[in-house]
Scaffold this motif. Structure first.
Motif, mmCIF file in Angstrom:
data_model
loop_
_atom_site.group_PDB
_atom_site.id
_atom_site.type_symbol
_atom_site.label_atom_id
_atom_site.label_comp_id
_atom_site.label_asym_id
_atom_site.label_seq_id
_atom_site.Cartn_x
_atom_site.Cartn_y
_atom_site.Cartn_z
ATOM 1 N N ILE A 137 76.486 -92.905 37.173
ATOM 2 C CA ILE A 137 76.918 -91.938 36.147
ATOM 3 C C ILE A 137 77.847 -92.670 35.191
ATOM 4 N N TRP A 138 77.499 -92.599 33.941
ATOM 5 C CA TRP A 138 78.303 -93.321 32.946
ATOM 6 C C TRP A 138 79.369 -92.401 32.382
ATOM 7 N N ILE A 139 80.562 -92.935 32.288
ATOM 8 C CA ILE A 139 81.672 -92.177 31.697
ATOM 9 C C ILE A 139 81.948 -92.757 30.314
ATOM 10 N N ASP A 140 81.852 -91.918 29.315
ATOM 11 C CA ASP A 140 82.040 -92.385 27.937
ATOM 12 C C ASP A 140 83.501 -92.259 27.509
ATOM 13 N N ILE A 141 84.037 -93.384 27.100
ATOM 14 C CA ILE A 141 85.431 -93.416 26.615
ATOM 15 C C ILE A 141 85.414 -94.048 25.224
ATOM 16 N N HIS A 188 83.154 -97.023 23.931
ATOM 17 C CA HIS A 188 82.616 -97.064 22.564
ATOM 18 C C HIS A 188 83.722 -97.527 21.616
ATOM 19 N N PHE A 189 83.551 -98.723 21.108
ATOM 20 C CA PHE A 189 84.566 -99.280 20.202
ATOM 21 C C PHE A 189 84.212 -98.947 18.761
ATOM 22 N N ARG A 190 85.189 -98.474 18.036
ATOM 23 C CA ARG A 190 84.975 -98.168 16.621
ATOM 24 C C ARG A 190 86.133 -98.726 15.803
ATOM 25 N N ASP A 191 85.794 -99.380 14.714
ATOM 26 C CA ASP A 191 86.813 -99.917 13.801
ATOM 27 C C ASP A 191 87.049 -98.894 12.692
ATOM 28 N N ASP A 192 88.261 -98.364 12.636
ATOM 29 C CA ASP A 192 88.530 -97.363 11.583
ATOM 30 C C ASP A 192 88.917 -98.000 10.251
ATOM 31 N N ARG A 193 88.924 -99.306 10.184
ATOM 32 C CA ARG A 193 89.168 -100.063 8.951
ATOM 33 C C ARG A 193 90.524 -99.725 8.331
ATOM 34 N N SER A 194 91.462 -99.315 9.176
ATOM 35 C CA SER A 194 92.816 -98.943 8.710
ATOM 36 C C SER A 194 92.770 -97.795 7.713
ATOM 37 N N ASP A 195 91.741 -96.971 7.811
ATOM 38 C CA ASP A 195 91.560 -95.857 6.881
ATOM 39 C C ASP A 195 91.626 -94.564 7.700
ATOM 40 N N ILE A 196 92.588 -93.735 7.390
ATOM 41 C CA ILE A 196 92.808 -92.530 8.205
ATOM 42 C C ILE A 196 91.609 -91.586 8.134
ATOM 43 N N HIS A 240 89.080 -92.970 10.354
ATOM 44 C CA HIS A 240 89.557 -92.796 11.734
ATOM 45 C C HIS A 240 89.196 -91.405 12.257
ATOM 46 N N VAL A 241 89.521 -90.398 11.469
ATOM 47 C CA VAL A 241 89.257 -89.017 11.908
ATOM 48 C C VAL A 241 87.752 -88.777 12.024
ATOM 49 N N ALA A 242 86.981 -89.297 11.061
ATOM 50 C CA ALA A 242 85.528 -89.112 11.113
ATOM 51 C C ALA A 242 84.939 -89.761 12.370
ATOM 52 N N LEU A 293 82.806 -89.395 18.017
ATOM 53 C CA LEU A 293 82.870 -89.703 19.447
ATOM 54 C C LEU A 293 83.061 -88.441 20.280
ATOM 55 N N VAL A 294 83.891 -87.537 19.780
ATOM 56 C CA VAL A 294 84.177 -86.324 20.546
ATOM 57 C C VAL A 294 82.966 -85.396 20.553
ATOM 58 N N ARG A 295 82.367 -85.187 19.386
ATOM 59 C CA ARG A 295 81.298 -84.179 19.285
ATOM 60 C C ARG A 295 79.912 -84.722 19.615
ATOM 61 N N ASP A 296 79.605 -85.905 19.136
ATOM 62 C CA ASP A 296 78.236 -86.412 19.274
ATOM 63 C C ASP A 296 78.056 -87.267 20.534
ATOM 64 N N VAL A 297 79.050 -88.124 20.812
ATOM 65 C CA VAL A 297 78.929 -89.014 21.971
ATOM 66 C C VAL A 297 79.382 -88.295 23.240
ATOM 67 N N GLY A 298 80.374 -87.436 23.092
ATOM 68 C CA GLY A 298 80.868 -86.686 24.253
ATOM 69 C C GLY A 298 81.831 -87.477 25.112
ATOM 70 N N ILE A 299 82.714 -88.211 24.463
ATOM 71 C CA ILE A 299 83.704 -88.968 25.233
ATOM 72 C C ILE A 299 84.641 -87.999 25.967
#
Lengths: 459, 386
Positions: A68-72, A131-139, A142-144, A149-155
């Protein structure tokens, strides 16, 4: 008609020229890489990243179908102006993912992993997919990304956010979704009130992975004063004028005063400052023994030579967030001692065996050593604590049960023995300060002070 | 009688909005509207929907900036600060007085307009690069003021200092429909879309009105406009003030989108980015600001998803080159450039299909103005308001 054609043709030519320019730009960008020292092209890096993200699934043999994979999620600035704060999240995350999914010896020794990799929750084998994501220092990015991750990936957990604004903005996404949110920003303690962190509170799933600011400031300032000049009396603070800087300044001032210093002035410097000489001259007017330069180590490395040139301080300089190993690379010559605070423990100089072994694993895994690399120790322990909590709760999906279990975890990790989150969801740890005297290092670990200095908000 | 008058006025307004659209423009606009309405269904990625919300909000401010730049030729960098004024007004009213979004919205718009008028009064005495520099400085001043009004202790003071302010409540529900973006993205998307459409309609109506013609008269020849009695300074300040209203509304929405605001969100770099969007898309076509926002907002995300993510450093290079290219080659923006290309192709096709000399000539369409500057010479030009 001919003249009409001549009027219109340049526009279509213009479009062709525009397309050519764009193609040229893309080629330049691909050739430039992302500005990192290694010069690895961005496309190649992205491919490597993508491969790494896909690796856990690719590695899983057919027999492991029941895993079972746990998504973080990890959303941090790996590029842009806050890159210096973001790379630590990626470094610790990738190391943990590798250790846990392959069943590294350290993970087994901690009583977390199975010999073949993964860990058991309620009798079932689980593995991590980070799941690593680079927010490019852009708020906004970051929120997007956190939304994705929260809604589509289900972390179920997110190492989301530094600096302050990013962490606060993304907590508005993670908290209603009951996603455990870990952030190193010590400014969070202001919103981690007893009411907010209680069951049903608006920040019940939010955790601060660094110690309270009065504890950290108390710890680093005691170490700094002890190592630089125990007889010093006057210190001037030079603080970056941003959200974190404005938050830190009064804590640092109170910590210095608690260590026998008089602080005649806090000099705020603007993020765009390049010539610090006028500011150091202003500091020099107070005849300071110590100048505390906060909080960006890369800027400190640029600024302190200017201070040395005009002889701004009498006893020495203090900087934050850099390890001796990194400091050596910068080759900063100074007749006066320069103290540096690692948060929490220093690469290459720490006395704690578990931390020394961590740095060996860190280097062997190929992680880069940079400013603030020591912060990765904190998130590294957080992952293990989180898994311990999953195991204790018997679930990773019931966030309320996981939070309750996490608050009961007492973990002997790389930072300290019996490391834990308190009821306000904040950890407590000491810090190590090292001083360089013409390239010779001396270090001191200082536990956090038992009581906050007078004037600390909330006490 | 009153009802008949109202119906007549509504008909005239509707005609002003639609009668000048060519069939091709009608197709493009219909397609665009359908895509915008169905976007959350077409694109299931929360990342893209969130990005659409953010840049939809920016597009609202862009319609104000487009109005100012397109109609009066004054390019403002201060629109991020004006957005900040709207955002801070909404947040302060919430934190200090408990005002919700709907109560704060008109005040955000009004205060942003007042700020624009106050700034415009001295700033509009200069033009061209000087005006850009003055507005750039105003933007930095706004950031300095909001950052330092908090005092030495964080989170004290009206603006919360560098740490900013939290808006802990979502936009209030309408007819039972809540707009908490952190619970559901779609309702907030449609809220922003509604505001965006209102902004577009308002901009189009303003451009087509007597006021719009006055703005353009000043833009084309200020001395001539003055000579016929147009109070140029007043109208320029008015244009800046009106564009401030758009920015103020966008700012209030932005505060309730992020639910946390801080000074650095409204710095001069953000102002330059807003100007970049307007310049890329074009300010004299109705579709221009929207296209600019889509390019700047979505290009990095699409490239990132495609595995060729741009770092901010690379993004600056690409957008910088793109901007230079557009300014030199397509001075009226991409939308005008594409419209020009379309006209050229259409004309070429018509020429090819034209019957040989001697036969009766087909009725020809009037030639498009050069460079797609469809709003350059009065009402007749409104035909090309793509």
């Amino acid at each position: 008609m001919r003249s009409e054609r001549w009027r219109l043709l340049p526009n279509s030519r213009g479009l062709l020229a525009l397309l050519s320019l764009l193609v040229t730009a893309a080629m330049i960008v691909a050739a430039c890489g992302d500005g990192d020292d290694d010069g690895e092209p961005a496309v190649a890096q992205a491919q490597v990243q993508q491969q790494e993200q896909e690796q856990p699934q690719a590695e899983a043999p057919a027999a492991e179908e029941e895993v079972i994979w746990i998504d973080i999620g990890v959303v941090a600035p790996s590029s842009g102006s806050y890159e210096v704060f973001g790379h630590t999240y990626e470094a610790s995350g990738k190391l943990v993912e590798h250790e846990i999914n392959t069943g590294a010896q350290y993970c087994i020794d901690q009583g977390v992993c199975e010999p073949g990799g993964g860990f058991m929750i309620d009798g079932k084998l689980h593995k991590l997919r980070i799941h690593f994501r680079d927010d490019r220092s852009d708020i906004n990015a970051h929120v997007a990304l956190v939304q994705e991750l929260v809604r589509d990936v289900g972390i179920v957990a997110c190492m989301c956010g530094t600096p302050h604004d990013f962490a606060v903005a993304s907590s508005k996404v993670t908290q209603p979704a009951k996603v455990l949110h870990f952030s190193g920003s010590s400014t969070l303690e202001e919103i981690l009130t007893a009411e907010a962190t209680a069951v049903g509170g608006e920040n019940h799933y939010l955790f601060q992975t660094e110690t309270r600011e009065w504890q950290r400031s108390g710890s680093i300032m005691k170490g700094g004063v002890d190592l630089l000049d125990p007889n010093s009396e006057v210190s001037v603070i030079m603080m970056l004028n941003d959200a974190t800087g404005q938050f830190l300044a009064p804590y640092i001032k109170r910590a210095l005063e608690a260590n026998g210093q008089t602080v005649p002035e806090i000099i705020y410097w603007d993020p765009a400052t390049t010539d610090f000489s006028p500011l150091f001259s202003r500091a020099k007017a107070h005849d300071p023994d110590i100048i505390v330069f906060m909080y960006d180590p890369d800027r400190a490395i640029q600024a302190i030579p200017q201070a040395l040139e005009i002889g701004a301080a009498n006893s020495g300089y203090f900087m934050f967030g850099i390890d001796p190993a990194e400091f050596r690379k910068r080759d900063l010559d100074s007749d006066l001692p320069i103290a540096m605070a690692c948060v929490p423990l220093c690469h290459g100089e720490t006395d704690r065996a578990e931390a020394r072994e961590y740095w060996v694993r860190y280097d062997a895994f190929g992680n880069e050593l940079r400013s603030f690399s020591s912060v990765s120790l904190l998130t590294y322990d957080d992952y293990y604590m989180l898994i311990k909590a999953y195991q204790a709760a018997g679930t990773f999906e019931d966030s309320d049960a996981v939070v309750a279990a996490l608050l009961d975890v007492r973990y002997d990790g790389v930072i300290a023995d019996g490391f834990f989150f308190d009821d306000r969801h904040i950890v407590a740890h000491g810090t190590e300060v090292c001083v360089s005297r013409q390239g010779v290092f001396e270090c001191q670990f200082t536990p956090p002070p038992a009581t906050p200095p007078p004037g600390t908000p909330g006490f | 009688m009153i009802a008949r008058l109202q119906a007549s006025r509504a008909r005239r307004l509707s005609e002003r909005l639609t009668q000048q659209l060519t069939p091709a423009q009608t197709v493009v606009w219909t397609a665009l509207l359908i895509v915008m309405v169905l976007f959350p269904t077409i694109v299931s990625s929360s990342r893209f929907i969130d990005t659409a919300v953010t840049y939809g909000i920016f597009a609202i401010a862009l319609y104000g900036l487009g109005l100012l730049y397109g109609q009066t030729n004054y390019l403002s960098i201060a629109h991020s600060a004006l957005m900040g004024m709207g955002a801070y007004t909404a947040a302060i009213l919430f934190v200090q007085l408990g005002f919700g979004f709907w109560a704060a919205l008109p005040l955000s718009a009004l205060l942003a307009m007042a700020a624009a008028v106050l700034l415009g009064y001295p700033a509009l005495r200069v033009s061209g690069y000087h005006f850009v520099i003055v507005t750039f400085a105003a933007c930095e001043l706004f950031v300095l003021a909001t950052r330092n009004l908090g005092g030495a202790e964080a989170r004290s003071g009206l603006t919360g200092g560098a740490q900013g302010l939290d808006v802990t409540e979502p936009v209030g529900a309408i007819f039972g429909q809540s707009f908490d973006i952190n619970l559901e993205l779609e309702p907030f998307y449609y809220l922003v879309l509604a505001f965006l459409l209102i902004a577009m309609v308002a901009a189009q109506l303003l451009i087509g009105s007597r006021l719009g013609r006055t703005f353009r008269a000043i833009r084309e020849n200020e001395a001539l406009a003055r000579s016929i009695g147009v109070r140029a300074n007043f109208y320029k300040i008015l244009a800046f003030g009106i564009s401030g209203v758009f920015a103020g509304v966008a700012g209030a929405l932005f505060a309730y989108k992020l639910r946390h605001i801080a000074p650095d969100l409204f710095n001069s770099f953000e102002g330059v980015e807003l100007a970049l969007m307007v310049l890329l898309g074009g300010s004299r076509r109705l579709m221009g600001p929207l296209v600019g926002a889509i390019i700047v907002g979505f290009l990095p995300e699409v490239l990132d998803v495609a595995g060729i993510g741009l770092t901010p450093f690379q993004r600056q290079i690409v957008f910088g080159l793109l901007l230079v290219a557009v300014i030199i080659l397509l001075p009226h923006g991409l939308v005008a450039g594409i419209a020009d290309l379309y006209s050229y192709l259409k004309r070429s096709l018509a020429e090819t299909l034209r019957p040989p000399p001697g036969s009766s000539p087909p009725p020809s369409e009037p030639a498009a103005p050069p460079n797609g500057d469809t709003l350059a010479a009065g009402d007749a030009e409104q035909r090309g308001a793509t």
